[in-house]
Design an enzyme around this catalytic site. Structure first.
Site, mmCIF file in Angstrom:
data_model
loop_
_atom_site.group_PDB
_atom_site.id
_atom_site.type_symbol
_atom_site.label_atom_id
_atom_site.label_comp_id
_atom_site.label_asym_id
_atom_site.label_seq_id
_atom_site.Cartn_x
_atom_site.Cartn_y
_atom_site.Cartn_z
ATOM 1 N NE ARG A 70 -11.634 -0.865 -8.835
ATOM 2 C CZ ARG A 70 -10.496 -1.183 -8.210
ATOM 3 N NH1 ARG A 70 -9.681 -0.249 -7.779
ATOM 4 N NH2 ARG A 70 -10.160 -2.439 -8.024
ATOM 5 C CG HIS A 114 -10.348 -4.566 -3.304
ATOM 6 N ND1 HIS A 114 -10.282 -3.461 -4.132
ATOM 7 C CD2 HIS A 114 -9.231 -4.498 -2.540
ATOM 8 C CE1 HIS A 114 -9.189 -2.757 -3.871
ATOM 9 N NE2 HIS A 114 -8.532 -3.369 -2.897
ATOM 10 C CD GLU A 123 -3.441 -3.649 -6.377
ATOM 11 O OE1 GLU A 123 -2.970 -4.145 -5.337
ATOM 12 O OE2 GLU A 123 -3.293 -2.456 -6.674
ATOM 13 C CG ASN A 136 -5.174 -0.703 -9.153
ATOM 14 O OD1 ASN A 136 -5.994 -0.196 -9.923
ATOM 15 N ND2 ASN A 136 -5.519 -1.530 -8.191
ATOM 16 C CE1 TYR A 166 -2.149 3.780 -4.444
ATOM 17 C CE2 TYR A 166 -2.216 1.707 -5.645
ATOM 18 C CZ TYR A 166 -2.855 2.687 -4.897
ATOM 19 O OH TYR A 166 -4.183 2.566 -4.618
ATOM 20 C CD GLU A 199 -6.673 0.383 -5.941
ATOM 21 O OE1 GLU A 199 -5.588 0.496 -5.323
ATOM 22 O OE2 GLU A 199 -7.444 -0.573 -5.804
#
Ligand code: GBH
Length: 476
Positions: free
Chosen positions: A83, A131, A176, A304, A306, A381
């Site tokens: 990606r 992005h 995002e 995504n 984290y 991600e």
């Protein structure tokens, strides 16, 4: 005697996609080459005080010149997909609020060569159209607070899909939008660095609209490609089960999750978020017809993840705790959340200061599966920054990163077992790169980059990931 669970590898479904992810401004460099014009991140990073140590993306990983070497590395690791994002200012460098301007053949050519190189290596390309590197000329005309930015984005998407769609099975419209809107226009820690809550909410809507317009463009220009949107959704976890902490969680869930999910999945904005923010904006930027455009069906939702988001009611008896990873001294990205606190956690953290909690990944994926039944999900991600530990032989022994990956891959596996239709995983990131406001101080790569020589060295985590891919399983 060993139990089955301690010896069995966690097998992933056949055909599961294993990838890694990057973004144009974070790796390409060559900012003045190939006809590229400045983006908001060029302007921002060249403004003193905005990025740690004054780092910029001028050179970054020099991927623009080294993409063949980087694809060869991906092939050695066994990636089945990759990606990357397209830099809008390479494709239509003369774009203005009124017109897209001419298409730059050199810009298309770079990504076309990259796609061909990937296909020749047996790696499926997934393209993110945005992005965060907005053409500066569009910011000068209002950026994401302006409807014309969304309109131009729809046209730009059509250009890229028409040029590359025959070879690209998946397009992700935005990465995002939470960050673009709130970090770009409310807290100001990302480009363009504005601190205006009304602007941020208008950016939320225009980003959603941009997604919808781009999705329609991709359908027209490349009917065989699939369309995705990548969101950084939060697993919002209230500290206690008090009614006040539940209220804090509702606010954060509204601003981070529902203000992006609801328009796409249900064709409406959450009434509670509109009510909470009524003193900031009247939401008149939402025009008739917009929500129909935004809610056109998606093929894939990119997630995504984290770290978890722990919240509690702020009692005002003591200073608010800052656990948002950006430290103090900046405006809050959380609009109308004066009563919300992000309590500091005394747990294990990555080099970003983000808590490590894979349970949030499982919970989040299961929630999406519940709320959007049947919608295919990809983890677009997941990864971690840790300082390098180099041993005597010069190997990067990133045990912390391997532990992080193991626990999060197990969390993805658990979500799949629980019924979440997750079909792929993209590790952030292939290479150490320009980590936005942190510059090169934070390293997310499974491949180490020496910024003086541009030499790439796979870390132990890269070898670990190659093993996972080879076995389509998390080894026991
Ligand atoms: C992603 O952003 C980006 O897509 C990617 O470009 C970037 O390099 C990568 O992640 C690593 O940062 O800040 O403590 O409140 C992720 C940005 C990270 C912002 C988590 C919100 C919430 C935790 N997000 N963060 S905190």
């Amino acid at each position: 005697t060993q139990t089955a669970s301690s010896t069995d590898a966690l097998q992933f479904p056949a055909g599961f996609l294993w990838g890694s992810a990057t973004a144009s401004y974070q790796i390409e460099g060559a900012v003045n080459e190939g006809g590229r014009t400045p983006s908001i991140w060029d302007t921002f990073s060249h403004t003193p005080g905005r990025v740690e140590r004054g780092d910029t993306g001028d050179v970054a990983d020099d991927h623009y010149h080294r993409f063949r070497e980087d694809v060869a590395m991906m092939k050695r690791l066994g990636l089945t997909t990759y990606r990357f994002s397209v830099a809008w200012p390479r494709i239509t460098p003369q774009v203005t609020a009124d017109s897209l301007g001419p298409v730059n053949p050199e810009g298309i050519g770079f990504y076309s060569d990259l796609v061909d190189e990937l296909l020749a290596a047996g790696i499926s390309p997934s393209i993110t159209l945005y992005h965060w590197d907005l053409p500066q000329a569009l910011e000068d005309a209002g950026g994401w607070t302006s409807r014309t930015t969304a309109e131009r984005f729809g046209e730009y998407a059509e250009v890229v899909a028409a040029a590359l769609g025959d070879r690209v099975p998946l397009f992700i419209t935005l990465n995002e939008p939470w960050c673009s809107a709130y970090l770009g226009y409310a807290s100001g820690v990302h480009a363009p660095g504005r601190t205006d809550d009304a602007a941020a909410l208008s950016a939320v809507h225009h980003l959603n609209l941009a997604h919808g317009l781009a999705a329609a463009s991709i359908r027209r220009a490349s009917p065989s490609s699939r369309v995705a949107l990548t969101l950084n959704l939060a697993w919002v976890c209230p500290e206690t089960d008090s009614q006040q902490d539940a209220e804090a969680a509702r606010r954060v869930d509204g601003l981070q999750n529902r203000v992006f999910l609801d328009p796409v999945l249900r064709g409406s904005y959450p009434a509670d978020v509109q009510a909470d923010t009524a003193a900031v904006t009247d939401w008149s930027f939402v025009q008739p017809g917009d929500l129909e455009i935004i809610s056109a069906p998606l093929d894939v939702l990119g997630v995504n993840y984290y770290s978890p988001t722990r919240v509690r009611h702020w009692t005002r008896e003591r200073p608010k705790e800052h656990a948002d990873g950006h430290g103090e001294g900046h405006a809050s990205p959380w609009i109308a959340c004066e009563d919300v606190e992000f309590p500091f956690q005394h747990d294990r953290k990555t080099d970003m200061g983000w808590s490590i909690d894979p349970r949030g990944m499982t919970e989040l994926l299961l929630r999406i599966a519940r709320e959007a039944p049947g919608l295919e999900i990809m983890v677009t991600e997941n990864g971690a920054a840790f300082p390098d530990v180099v041993n005597e032989e010069g190997r990067v022994v990133d045990t912390d990163r391997i532990d992080y990956l193991k626990s999060h891959l197990a969390a993805v596996h658990e979500a799949i077992e629980g019924g979440a239709p997750v079909t792929g995983y993209y590790l952030w990131s292939l290479l150490d790169n320009f980590e936005w406001a942190w510059g090169y101080a934070k390293r997310f790569g499974i491949v180490h980059v020496d910024y003086d020589t541009q030499v790439r060295t796979p870390k132990d985590s890269a070898l670990f990931y190659a093993d996972v891919i080879r076995g389509n399983a998390l080894p026991s």
